[in-house]
Design a protein around this motif. Structure first.
Motif, PDB file in Angstrom:
ATOM      1  N   LEU A  15       0.764  -1.231  -0.529  1.00 37.02           N
ATOM      2  CA  LEU A  15      -0.365   0.750   0.384  1.00 37.02           C
ATOM      3  C   LEU A  15       0.977   0.969  -0.232  1.00 37.02           C
ATOM      4  CD1 LEU A  15      -3.289   1.213  -0.281  1.00 37.02           C
ATOM      5  CD2 LEU A  15      -2.437   1.330   2.782  1.00 37.02           C
ATOM      6  N   VAL A  16       1.803   1.293   0.718  1.00 35.09           N
ATOM      7  CA  VAL A  16       2.890   2.452   1.002  1.00 35.09           C
ATOM      8  C   VAL A  16       4.521   2.857   0.065  1.00 35.09           C
ATOM      9  CG1 VAL A  16       2.311   2.803   3.677  1.00 35.09           C
ATOM     10  CG2 VAL A  16       3.876   1.705   3.171  1.00 35.09           C
ATOM     11  N   LYS A  17       4.357   0.755  -1.127  1.00 36.88           N
ATOM     12  CA  LYS A  17       5.698   1.348  -1.363  1.00 36.88           C
ATOM     13  C   LYS A  17       5.716   2.217  -2.409  1.00 36.88           C
ATOM     14  CE  LYS A  17       9.193  -0.544  -2.697  1.00 36.88           C
ATOM     15  NZ  LYS A  17      10.766  -0.356  -0.577  1.00 36.88           N
ATOM     16  N   GLY A  18       6.669   3.350  -2.305  1.00 38.05           N
ATOM     17  CA  GLY A  18       6.988   3.903  -3.420  1.00 38.05           C
ATOM     18  C   GLY A  18       5.882   4.957  -3.140  1.00 38.05           C
ATOM     19  N   LYS A  19       5.387   6.115  -2.016  1.00 39.14           N
ATOM     20  CA  LYS A  19       4.063   6.410  -2.349  1.00 39.14           C
ATOM     21  C   LYS A  19       4.368   7.837  -1.289  1.00 39.14           C
ATOM     22  CE  LYS A  19       0.730   3.910  -4.287  1.00 39.14           C
ATOM     23  NZ  LYS A  19       1.319   2.791  -4.207  1.00 39.14           N
ATOM     24  N   ARG A  20       3.852   8.978  -1.597  1.00 40.77           N
ATOM     25  CA  ARG A  20       3.864   9.803  -0.640  1.00 40.77           C
ATOM     26  C   ARG A  20       3.498  10.086  -0.035  1.00 40.77           C
ATOM     27  NH1 ARG A  20       4.036  14.715  -5.765  1.00 40.77           N
ATOM     28  NH2 ARG A  20       1.788  13.149  -5.712  1.00 40.77           N
ATOM     29  N   VAL A  21       3.205   9.308   1.753  1.00 41.63           N
ATOM     30  CA  VAL A  21       2.730   9.769   2.730  1.00 41.63           C
ATOM     31  C   VAL A  21       3.044  10.459   3.635  1.00 41.63           C
ATOM     32  CG1 VAL A  21       1.804   7.800   4.276  1.00 41.63           C
ATOM     33  CG2 VAL A  21       2.707   6.895   2.635  1.00 41.63           C
ATOM     34  N   THR A  22       1.342  10.927   3.766  1.00 41.90           N
ATOM     35  CA  THR A  22       1.213  12.118   5.404  1.00 41.90           C
ATOM     36  C   THR A  22       0.196  11.393   6.154  1.00 41.90           C
ATOM     37  OG1 THR A  22       1.259  13.931   3.380  1.00 41.90           O
ATOM     38  CG2 THR A  22       0.499  13.980   5.450  1.00 41.90           C
ATOM     39  N   VAL A  23       1.000  11.489   8.091  1.00 44.34           N
ATOM     40  CA  VAL A  23       0.325  11.063   8.506  1.00 44.34           C
ATOM     41  C   VAL A  23       0.114  12.186   9.318  1.00 44.34           C
ATOM     42  CG1 VAL A  23       0.527   9.439  10.874  1.00 44.34           C
ATOM     43  CG2 VAL A  23       1.721   8.665   8.267  1.00 44.34           C
ATOM     44  N   ILE A  24      -1.559  12.608   9.605  1.00 50.14           N
ATOM     45  CA  ILE A  24      -1.841  13.342  10.400  1.00 50.14           C
ATOM     46  C   ILE A  24      -2.055  12.197  12.461  1.00 50.14           C
ATOM     47  CG2 ILE A  24      -3.380  14.715  11.194  1.00 50.14           C
ATOM     48  CD1 ILE A  24      -3.044  14.949   8.069  1.00 50.14           C
ATOM     49  N   GLY A  25      -1.636  12.730  12.923  1.00 46.33           N
ATOM     50  CA  GLY A  25      -0.869  12.614  14.600  1.00 46.33           C
ATOM     51  C   GLY A  25       0.071  12.523  15.020  1.00 46.33           C
ATOM     52  N   SER A  26       0.625  12.524  16.162  1.00 43.68           N
ATOM     53  CA  SER A  26       1.553  13.118  16.541  1.00 43.68           C
ATOM     54  C   SER A  26       1.755  11.596  17.771  1.00 43.68           C
ATOM     55  CB  SER A  26       3.421  13.224  16.500  1.00 43.68           C
ATOM     56  OG  SER A  26       2.193  14.460  17.336  1.00 43.68           O
ATOM     57  N   LEU A  27       0.908  10.387  18.052  1.00 43.69           N
ATOM     58  CA  LEU A  27       1.032  10.106  19.136  1.00 43.69           C
ATOM     59  C   LEU A  27       1.116   8.646  18.597  1.00 43.69           C
ATOM     60  CD1 LEU A  27      -2.817  10.752  21.061  1.00 43.69           C
ATOM     61  CD2 LEU A  27      -0.492  11.568  21.716  1.00 43.69           C
ATOM     62  N   LYS A  28       1.365   7.720  19.972  1.00 44.46           N
ATOM     63  CA  LYS A  28       2.114   6.213  19.363  1.00 44.46           C
ATOM     64  C   LYS A  28       1.921   5.752  17.704  1.00 44.46           C
ATOM     65  CE  LYS A  28       4.566   2.364  20.552  1.00 44.46           C
ATOM     66  NZ  LYS A  28       5.679   2.418  19.937  1.00 44.46           N
ATOM     67  N   SER A  29       0.491   5.677  17.606  1.00 48.74           N
ATOM     68  CA  SER A  29       0.169   4.942  16.709  1.00 48.74           C
ATOM     69  C   SER A  29       0.496   5.985  15.291  1.00 48.74           C
ATOM     70  CB  SER A  29      -1.166   4.897  16.124  1.00 48.74           C
ATOM     71  OG  SER A  29      -2.362   6.011  16.419  1.00 48.74           O
ATOM     72  N   GLY A  30       0.740   7.075  14.975  1.00 46.18           N
ATOM     73  CA  GLY A  30       0.884   7.664  14.293  1.00 46.18           C
ATOM     74  C   GLY A  30       2.501   7.644  14.010  1.00 46.18           C
ATOM     75  N   LEU A  31       2.980   7.939  15.304  1.00 44.98           N
ATOM     76  CA  LEU A  31       5.205   7.606  14.607  1.00 44.98           C
ATOM     77  C   LEU A  31       4.864   5.602  14.462  1.00 44.98           C
ATOM     78  CD1 LEU A  31       6.574   9.150  18.225  1.00 44.98           C
ATOM     79  CD2 LEU A  31       5.224  10.588  16.357  1.00 44.98           C
ATOM     80  N   ASP A  32       4.534   5.085  14.452  1.00 44.86           N
ATOM     81  CA  ASP A  32       4.552   3.274  14.619  1.00 44.86           C
ATOM     82  C   ASP A  32       4.483   3.624  13.147  1.00 44.86           C
ATOM     83  OD1 ASP A  32       5.461   2.983  17.103  1.00 44.86           O
ATOM     84  OD2 ASP A  32       3.572   2.109  17.594  1.00 44.86           O
ATOM     85  N   LEU A  33       3.172   4.022  12.472  1.00 40.87           N
ATOM     86  CA  LEU A  33       2.542   3.832  11.013  1.00 40.87           C
ATOM     87  C   LEU A  33       4.633   5.079  10.168  1.00 40.87           C
ATOM     88  CD1 LEU A  33      -0.982   4.434  10.032  1.00 40.87           C
ATOM     89  CD2 LEU A  33       1.100   4.599   8.173  1.00 40.87           C
ATOM     90  N   ALA A  34       4.326   6.176  10.611  1.00 43.13           N
ATOM     91  CA  ALA A  34       5.704   6.684  10.171  1.00 43.13           C
ATOM     92  C   ALA A  34       6.647   5.655   9.723  1.00 43.13           C
ATOM     93  CB  ALA A  34       5.767   8.032  10.637  1.00 43.13           C
ATOM     94  N   VAL A  35       7.585   5.391  11.088  1.00 44.77           N
ATOM     95  CA  VAL A  35       7.807   3.965  10.870  1.00 44.77           C
ATOM     96  C   VAL A  35       8.245   2.894   9.887  1.00 44.77           C
ATOM     97  CG1 VAL A  35       9.462   2.246  11.798  1.00 44.77           C
ATOM     98  CG2 VAL A  35       9.591   4.816  13.300  1.00 44.77           C
ATOM     99  N   GLU A  36       7.102   3.021   9.923  1.00 42.38           N
ATOM    100  CA  GLU A  36       7.179   1.238   9.033  1.00 42.38           C
ATOM    101  C   GLU A  36       7.078   1.889   6.885  1.00 42.38           C
ATOM    102  OE1 GLU A  36       3.372  -1.199   9.367  1.00 42.38           O
ATOM    103  OE2 GLU A  36       4.478  -1.893  11.236  1.00 42.38           O
ATOM    104  N   CYS A  37       6.216   3.180   7.287  1.00 42.88           N
ATOM    105  CA  CYS A  37       6.583   3.882   5.349  1.00 42.88           C
ATOM    106  C   CYS A  37       7.925   4.118   5.470  1.00 42.88           C
ATOM    107  CB  CYS A  37       5.407   4.943   5.516  1.00 42.88           C
ATOM    108  SG  CYS A  37       3.759   4.810   5.458  1.00 42.88           S
ATOM    109  N   ALA A  38       8.212   4.630   6.766  1.00 39.46           N
ATOM    110  CA  ALA A  38       9.736   4.651   5.847  1.00 39.46           C
ATOM    111  C   ALA A  38      10.668   3.806   6.092  1.00 39.46           C
ATOM    112  CB  ALA A  38      10.763   5.805   7.180  1.00 39.46           C
ATOM    113  N   ASN A  39      10.506   2.344   6.746  1.00 42.53           N
ATOM    114  CA  ASN A  39      11.329   1.250   7.062  1.00 42.53           C
ATOM    115  C   ASN A  39      10.769   0.540   4.979  1.00 42.53           C
ATOM    116  OD1 ASN A  39      11.898   0.891   8.845  1.00 42.53           O
ATOM    117  ND2 ASN A  39      10.533  -0.051  10.001  1.00 42.53           N
ATOM    118  N   ALA A  40       9.566   1.187   4.665  1.00 43.30           N
ATOM    119  CA  ALA A  40       9.457   0.687   3.228  1.00 43.30           C
ATOM    120  C   ALA A  40       9.683   1.430   1.908  1.00 43.30           C
ATOM    121  CB  ALA A  40       7.825   0.462   3.386  1.00 43.30           C
TER     122      ALA A  40
END
Length: 521
Positions: free
Chosen positions: A200-225
């Motif tokens: 889903l996120v591979k090769g995509k420009r991703v924006t995450v709204i929110g900087s609590l735990k789920s937001g940071l976790d999601l951002a790291v997964e996108c960064a890993n991809a």
């Protein structure tokens, strides 16, 4: 009257509720929409693991198996642990899987006017004293057939972090409808399997709204991809305090915040004049401890560099259960540029992506994730068929769900809620509530009149607002959890002081191991 008990949900709270009701001679039926136990832990991001160490997240009488070597087990290991617990205490035969509860309705009981005039809970203060029966409408998720089950008592263990995502509202023409890309809530991402999530996120420009735990976790997964080629941007509206880990920092927090001495420094609901005066006099010490921890975190982590220093003190995040542990390698991702942080209180959508206040150019995006939490109160409200009870359960917009002892609604008969109020350890907190409930259903706890129940509810709500600020609705009792568990122990006629010796009682951290002697009837 029969004493049929229905439990809704086979997550952690539902399992402990079932276990203790069985122990007290009841034969509960658990309805679970999924095909296995574990609740939210079955539907989470691939990288999710236990934030606290194992001893802080384990059942009172069922330690983690020796085969789990990690200090912070992953979500697969947590689900296995729950399965082992359910097998060990023979809970599985009492769980009906793939059974989604559509609603519950109180049928054949007193009229609404009669219930409004009650002086005692349920009319006479007893758990099974009312005339009505709960009708539980269940849909089988595989064949979509509908059944109605009857029970004299219902225990809601449905949690508040799933099902009803919180999506910000936008003026017409400025919301997701004008965006050419994809908009999702973090809940939808968490429900994907690992392969689908990466695709889903591979090769995509991703924006995450929110900087609590789920937001940071999601951002790291996108960064890993995607790495630095397609950096993930976090829109941070409010910064919160994070720990680098909970191995050492959990021990520090334990001695600073998880003991009786720490609770002398804060006001507690229903405390005596002497305790209130002492908390007031010790306020400077509480402030100093908070500043010490904040300084240590700012020294340990580059919070200032990346604009992640909160504007509020750490006690507020502790008092609202908004503190969390950072994802692995989070600051490495910031340093390399695969994660970016932009601070903004408000934003809107455009065709290309997100318009951030104060910036001329839009933030071009292919996918926007809302990591903006859930509407837990709405989830509880929706399960009641009757508007009469729906209005009771929610109350005013400036209020929280009013629960006596964080378990019983003063105006709704033959019903309890486990797992709504949060604490430092949710396994232990839910166990204590379930044990209290089993004592109550067995006739061992006398309920005060409704007026006294509502007075106690108001005391707790005022305290939550005092320490939680704008996030009081989280209903976190972390800052006075020992005081709360003392109340439950006293209700159950158990000694609330669980340590050996005065100094140990005052300064040693409290945890589930201290309450082992309470588990037997």
């Amino acid at each position: 009257m029969e004493r049929r008990v229905a439990i809704i949900g086979a997550g952690m709270s539902g399992l402990v509720a079932c276990k203790y009701l069985l122990q007290f001679g009841f034969k509960p039926v658990v309805f679970e929409a999924d095909d296995g136990v574990g609740g939210l832990w079955r539907h989470t991001m691939e990288s999710t693991k236990l934030q606290s160490t194992k001893p802080l997240y384990q059942f009172i009488d069922f330690p983690w198996p020796s085969s789990v070597k990690e200090d912070n087990p992953n979500h697969y290991q947590v689900v296995d642990y729950f399965n082992s617990y359910a097998q060990h205490f023979s809970l599985i035969p009492h769980i009906r899987f793939n059974c989604k509860v559509i609603d519950i309705d109180y049928v054949g009981g007193e009229s609404n006017e009669e219930m409004k005039s009650w002086e005692l809970w349920g009319g006479n203060g007893r758990p099974f004293g009312s005339k009505g029966t709960w009708h539980v409408t269940v849909q089988h998720t595989r064949n979509l057939s509908i059944e109605v089950h009857k029970a004299e008592f219902v225990v809601l263990c449905i949690g508040k972090y799933s099902g009803f995502p919180n999506i910000p509202k936008f003026p017409p023409g400025r919301g997701p409808e004008v965006f050419d890309g994809k908009v999702m809530h973090s809940m939808d991402y968490s429900n994907l399997d690992n392969v689908s999530a990466v695709e889903l996120v591979k090769g995509k420009r991703v924006t995450v709204i929110g900087s609590l735990k789920s937001g940071l976790d999601l951002a790291v997964e996108c960064a890993n991809a995607n790495g630095v080629k397609y950096p993930c941007t976090i829109i941070q509206r409010t910064a919160h305090w994070f720990f680098p880990d909970f191995n050492i920092w959990g021990v520090i927090a334990g001695y600073l915040y998880f003991n009786r001495f720490a609770e002398l420094l804060v006001h507690k609901p229903g405390e005596s004049f002497i305790l209130s005066l002492l908390a007031t006099l010790l306020t400077p010490l509480s402030w100093g401890i908070g500043k010490l921890v904040e300084t240590a975190l700012k020294w340990k982590l580059p919070l200032q560099k990346y604009g992640m220093v909160p504007n509020h003190n750490i006690l507020q995040d502790l008092s609202t259960c908004l503190f969390a542990v950072l994802p692995d390698n989070f600051f490495d991702k910031l340093k390399e540029g695969s994660i970016l942080i932009k601070k903004s209180q408000s934003f809107s959508f455009c065709k290309e992506g997100i318009i951030i206040d104060g910036e001329v150019k839009p933030l071009k995006s292919d996918i926007v994730f809302f990591a903006t939490g859930y509407k837990g109160d709405e989830k509880i409200k929706s399960i009641f068929k009757s508007p009469f009870f729906q209005n009771y359960i929610i109350g005013p917009t400036t209020s929280v769900v009013p629960l006596y002892r964080q378990i019983i609604h003063p105006r709704i008969p033959q019903l309890a809620i486990i797992g709504y109020a949060e604490g430092g350890s949710n396994t232990f907190s839910s166990e204590m509530k379930s044990l209290w409930l089993a004592h109550f259903l067995d006739g061992n706890i006398e309920m005060p009149n409704i007026r006294e129940m509502e007075k106690e509810v108001k005391l707790w709500e005022d305290n939550l607002k005092q320490y939680g600020g704008m996030f009081y609705w989280k209903r976190c009792i972390f800052h006075c959890s020992i005081w709360y568990h003392d109340q439950l122990c006293k209700d159950m006629k158990h000694n609330h002081k669980r340590k050996k010796g005065f100094l140990a009682e005052l300064f040693q951290p409290y945890g589930s191991v201290d309450y082992k002697g309470l588990i037997h009837k």
